[in-house]
Design an enzyme around this catalytic site. Structure first.
Site, short mmCIF file in Angstrom:
data_model
loop_
_atom_site.label_atom_id
_atom_site.label_comp_id
_atom_site.label_asym_id
_atom_site.label_seq_id
_atom_site.Cartn_x
_atom_site.Cartn_y
_atom_site.Cartn_z
N GLY A 16 52.96 46.88 46.22
CA GLY A 16 51.82 47.03 45.25
C GLY A 16 50.49 46.20 45.44
O GLY A 16 49.56 46.16 44.77
N HIS B 90 77.03 13.64 38.28
CA HIS B 90 76.31 12.42 38.27
C HIS B 90 75.38 12.39 37.23
O HIS B 90 75.33 11.19 36.47
CB HIS B 90 75.49 12.26 39.80
CG HIS B 90 76.26 12.48 40.69
ND1 HIS B 90 76.87 11.41 41.39
CD2 HIS B 90 76.34 13.43 41.78
CE1 HIS B 90 77.57 11.87 42.26
NE2 HIS B 90 77.33 13.11 42.74
N GLN C 58 49.39 60.70 55.18
CA GLN C 58 50.46 61.71 55.23
C GLN C 58 49.98 62.90 54.24
O GLN C 58 49.32 62.56 53.48
CB GLN C 58 51.74 60.92 54.63
CG GLN C 58 52.36 59.90 55.62
CD GLN C 58 53.49 59.53 54.94
OE1 GLN C 58 53.48 58.47 53.98
NE2 GLN C 58 54.83 59.81 55.14
N GLN D 57 58.99 55.96 51.71
CA GLN D 57 58.58 54.61 52.12
C GLN D 57 60.08 53.97 52.01
O GLN D 57 60.69 54.23 51.19
CB GLN D 57 57.81 53.67 51.28
CG GLN D 57 57.47 52.51 51.56
CD GLN D 57 56.15 51.53 51.19
OE1 GLN D 57 55.25 52.28 50.91
NE2 GLN D 57 56.57 50.57 50.37
N THR E 129 47.04 52.56 47.55
CA THR E 129 47.39 53.60 48.02
C THR E 129 46.75 54.68 47.11
O THR E 129 46.47 54.47 46.00
CB THR E 129 48.81 53.93 47.78
OG1 THR E 129 49.58 53.23 48.46
CG2 THR E 129 49.38 55.49 47.87
N ARG F 160 61.59 50.00 52.34
CA ARG F 160 61.17 48.48 52.78
C ARG F 160 62.59 47.59 52.32
O ARG F 160 63.09 47.77 51.33
CB ARG F 160 60.00 47.99 52.22
CG ARG F 160 60.16 48.04 50.59
CD ARG F 160 58.56 47.76 50.17
NE ARG F 160 58.65 48.16 48.85
CZ ARG F 160 57.43 48.63 48.15
NH1 ARG F 160 56.65 48.82 48.82
NH2 ARG F 160 57.47 49.13 46.84
#
Length: 926
Positions: A148, A884, A199, A325, A152, A327
């Site tokens: 994003g 600790h 596309q 897509q 697009t 990814r």
């Protein structure tokens, strides 16, 4: 591939596949992405997967983008200005980004670029609709998705419109969100290039997103499908609540139908519009269960091809899924074996024998990894426990730090996300060892125990199959050897003194010997030194002393709660226990402050001190000689320590002494002379009075003399042994500093020989790689940079307490009903109640505390102890009863609650809070 301005998606697939046959794999994909961007390179791969349908189209390459930048000479200067902006220059980023975008969009597309675009569009005929999508070179990366961040555009119709939207995609590389995202991930603005994918538009019945791993839990076996009607834009933009399907092993295991009131649809002449969904469809699932399972099967095929979990955008049109897509999912915590550099020792052995490297007591220390299996030998289901949560260091470690830690510790350990984990599967599987493991984990951190019990309840059968009970006498069952039971340990301070003397002698021998080693001989010597390191660490007497102190603490808390109704009585009984090196370190800085306080010029000089001037610059001011002697004396004793000290690559106080200055100045301002001795004596007096009170009350009970005698014996035992609990870590870090100094000498020689650019580059090499570099005078090109990028990406990940080989992150829960509504639940580790101002501190060097403040932080290790003497209470996100921070909080009498999930996020700096150190919760007062 030839240098073209336009490539068909099938050409991208063919070129990338042809390069892969050469065996380069990821490197060739990187070269493809450099030409067409991450999105288009991914689409090219998708187009080559059998059964995966990808909408046809083409890509305008990064060559075209460079031509457009060259056509606007003013862009070079604008980009230089952008690169020079500071991280807080938000307004300048917005203004400069807008100017760059206007310049890009106002630059005409050169004819030799426009012509092949027009030819490609003509093949589909006039009136064809397209999706025009950015595809930057820094996009869809394994460590940063850039989801994003660039633009697009959907349903773009007409040649002129497509060309205009290509220019807009180029310009979107410089939106404010994209610039900020790149800066956060350390990516150079001037080095990024933009390609554009064009596309053919798909007009779907439904669309959405598929995660091939559960994005919430990380479970790689569970896929999540989100679906909505119409175009996926409505889902991505958050305009609708989607349907959600969770699919495991080809079966829908849960389904939620969202109220899909809106949908985005394409308009006939171009563009899109959000419309209301018909009332009768709003509660109807956008997909059937069978379609969801079919989509997940497709996603598994894509995941296998890409080699990691995927975030996939899909469309369903005419009964067929089309993928637009895919990814990498960058937010998942890695699974051991998926990432990281599994160390190979220079002696040819496996090198997976290094682990938690503590003093043999910290929760994971007892989880001995048994057979050391790693989930890659057919027993595929594994359960891992985080070492960082035991060691109070949940930040990622650099490669050399991981490597040395593993080589110097006692049990097998795995790397994931720059952190270390112990495989506890065998001990969890065996009924003989499971109870002891869960009990040990529960005493250290109840959330770890709960997480392990959660895994057992759900996956017990897989745990048993993955790691059956070891055969008698094998590693894991740890059977007692006949006739070797140690004699009872006497409560004798000389035992502790002897252990400390032996440790100091070992460190002194290392200091003498390591000075004589260099080159390959140094690395051979270090392997031997690491064995001595482990021998000291595993000294049976040392472990018995540590356990004696811990067991006495547990006995006192349990018995005095039973007999007297006292809660956490040992917290007071252990105040100012002798011989605690960590609490002494905190008090010693108060003594340094006493030396400095009378000299205003020294105080003024310290406020502006820089490491390069420290401490030599003190000689120039009145009182500087006395101050310098005090500071150097402190650093001689404690200068090997630092925040995150288990990572050898972290800067030590001796290397960066100004890290101590803010705390030192706080002590000068907030305390008077003699505070250290006074505080220690107050603690000792309170412990003595508590002892007298407890014993008197016990003697009044039935069988009281026996109970009082047993309690007195345990009080003596805990005060004799509990202070030693901190010493082994001090010894470890003392040795680490000597290793580091020697290794940096070798790094300096590599820099002088031109093998490395900077000494610190070796921090991104494993021990083996460093040794190889010294022997060959060569480092693999690009290796350091890749490791730097990996390390940076790991910083954004939150490590889980428990991790499975499925990738599931199991956090555990506090299953308690005694916490007030709205309070934050944690683990009570130091008794008392205190109210005050919360100071949320993420970096010790940035602390600015006033008397009465309550320290709130993610974790504390021994290096935070100087801060403890100046606060009234403690809240941490990580910790256990014997870690600790808890030990030192009790030493100083600070009410403390640890293991408060999200404390630094839920508590704001400056808020008033109340810490219930006995109840184990924190109230936010306002």
């Amino acid at each position: 591939m030839t240098e073209q301005y336009v490539l068909d998606l099938q050409e991208i697939h063919a070129g990338e596949a042809g390069q892969r046959t050469g065996g380069a794999g990821g490197a060739e994909f990187d070269r493809t992405a450099a030409l067409v961007g991450g999105k288009a390179a991914g689409l090219g791969r998708l187009a080559g997967i059998e059964g995966v349908r990808v909408p046809g189209g083409f890509c305008v390459t990064t060559h075209a983008f460079r031509r457009v930048l060259a056509a606007a000479p003013s862009l070079g200067g604008l980009l230089d200005r952008l690169a020079r902006l500071g991280p807080d220059d938000g307004e300048a980023v917005r203004a400069l980004g807008a100017e760059i975008r206007r310049t890009v969009e106002g630059t005409a597309v050169p004819d030799d670029i426009a012509e092949p675009i027009i030819r490609a569009l003509a093949r589909d005929g006039e009136g064809t609709a397209y999706a025009v999508r950015s595809s930057a070179t820094a996009e869809d990366l394994p460590t940063a998705s850039f989801a994003g961040q660039q633009d697009t555009y959907l349903n773009v119709v007409g040649t002129e419109a497509v060309l205009a939207h290509i220019s807009r995609c180029w310009a979107s590389l410089f939106t404010e969100r994209a610039v900020v995202y790149r800066r956060r991930h350390g990516i150079d603005h001037c080095g990024v290039r933009m390609a554009v994918v064009v596309q053919r538009m798909v007009f779907p019945r439904a669309a959405g997103v598929l995660f091939t791993a559960d994005p919430v839990t990380g479970d790689r076996r569970v896929a999540t499908v989100e679906a909505a009607f119409g175009l996926g834009e409505a889902l991505v933009s958050g305009a609708v609540n989607p349907d959600v399907f969770r699919v495991r092993d080809n079966e829908v295991v849960s389904e939620t139908t969202g109220a899909k009131e809106r949908a985005v649809h394409a308009l006939p002449g171009g563009g899109v519009r959000e419309e209301a969904v018909a009332a009768e469809l709003r509660e109807r699932p956008a997909l059937t269960r069978a379609e969801a399972v079919r989509l997940v099967r497709l996603g598994r095929r894509i995941e296998e091809r890409f080699g990691c979990p995927q975030d996939i955008e899909w469309c369903l049109a005419d009964g067929e899924f089309q993928i637009v897509q895919s990814r990498p999912v960058t937010t998942l915590f890695p699974v051991p074996g998926d990432t990281g550099h599994e160390e190979q020792r220079t002696d040819g052995t496996d090198g997976t024998d290094g682990t938690d490297g503590t003093d043999g007591t910290d929760g994971t220390d007892g989880t001995d990894g048994t057979d050391g299996t790693d989930g890659t030998d057919g027993t595929d289901y594994r359960v891992y426990v985080s070492v960082g949560h035991q060691q109070m260091m949940t930040d990622p470690m650099k490669a050399l730090g991981l490597s040395v830690w593993r080589l110097t510790a006692m049990v097998p350990m795995r790397v994931a996300g720059g952190r270390l984990f112990v495989d506890v599967t065998p001990r969890l599987a065996s009924p003989a060892s499971r109870g002891a493991l869960l009990d040990l984990m529960g005493r250290g951190d109840p959330l770890v125990r709960d997480a392990l019990e959660t895994v057992l309840a759900r996956e017990g059968e897989r745990v048993a199959l993955a790691a059956p009970s070891p055969a008698p006498g094998s590693a894991g069952t740890a059977p007692a050897r006949a006739g070797t039971a140690p004699p009872p340990l006497e409560t004798d301070p000389a035992v502790v003194a002897g252990l400390i003397a032996r440790s100091e002698a070992s460190v002194a021998a290392l200091r003498r010997e390591i000075r004589t080693k260099s080159g390959p001989e140094l690395f051979d010597f270090l392997l031997t030194a690491f064995e001595e390191h482990k021998r000291v660490l595993s000294d049976p007497l040392s472990i018995r002393v540590i356990m004696a102190g811990m067991e006495a603490t547990w006995w006192l808390n349990d018995k005095l709660a039973e007999w007297l109704g006292e809660t956490n009585a040992a917290d007071t009984l252990t105040l100012s226990a002798p011989g605690n090196i960590t609490s002494e370190m905190g008090l010693a800085l108060l003594d340094v402050a006493d030396v400095i306080r009378p000299y205003p010029e020294v105080v003024a000089w310290l406020r502006d001190a820089r490491d390069e001037d420290f401490p030599d610059g003190l000689d120039e001011v009145a009182g500087g000689a006395e101050a310098r002697a005090a500071v150097e004396g402190y650093l001689d004793r404690y200068g090997m320590r630092c925040v995150g000290e288990i990572d050898l690559t972290r800067p030590r106080w001796s290397e960066r002494p100004t890290a101590l200055v803010p705390v030192l100045l706080d002590h000068v301002r907030n305390f008077g002379p003699g505070a250290a001795a006074r505080r220690f004596e107050e603690g000792r007096r309170a412990a003595r009075e508590k002892e007298q009170d407890v014993l008197a009350r016990l003697r009044a009970l039935p069988d009281g003399e026996r109970k009082a005698a047993e309690t007195k014996r345990m009080i003596d035992r805990v005060r004799t042994f509990i202070g030693y609990r901190e010493y082994p870590k001090y010894g470890i870090i003392s040795r680490y500093f000597l290793y580091k100094q020697a290794l940096l000498e070798e790094a300096g020689r590599l820099v002088r020989d031109g093998v490395l650019t900077a000494r610190e580059d070796v921090y991104h090499l494993t021990f083996q790689e460093f040794a190889d570099a010294v022997r060959t005078r060569r480092v693999e090109p690009g290796l350091v940079r890749r490791r730097e990028e990996e390390f940076r990406s790991y910083g954004a990940l939150t490590p889980p307490r428990v991790l499975t080989s499925d990738g599931e992150c199991v956090t555990g829960e506090y299953r308690r009903g005694d916490v007030p509504d709205g309070a934050l639940t944690g683990l009570p580790v130091s008794a008392g109640t205190v109210e005050g101002r919360a100071r949320v501190v993420t970096d010790l060097a940035g602390a600015a505390l006033e008397a009465g403040d309550i320290l709130v932080t993610a974790y504390t290790d021994p290096s935070w102890s100087p801060l403890f003497v100046g606060v009234a209470g403690l809240v941490t996100e990580v910790g256990g009863l014997m870690t600790h921070g808890a030990v030192i909080a009790r030493e100083y009498g600070l009410p403390a609650v640890v293991g408060v999930d999200g404390a630094t996020r839920l508590i704001r700096d400056g808020q008033r809070i109340r810490v219930h150190g006995s109840g184990g919760y924190v109230e936010i007062l306002g």
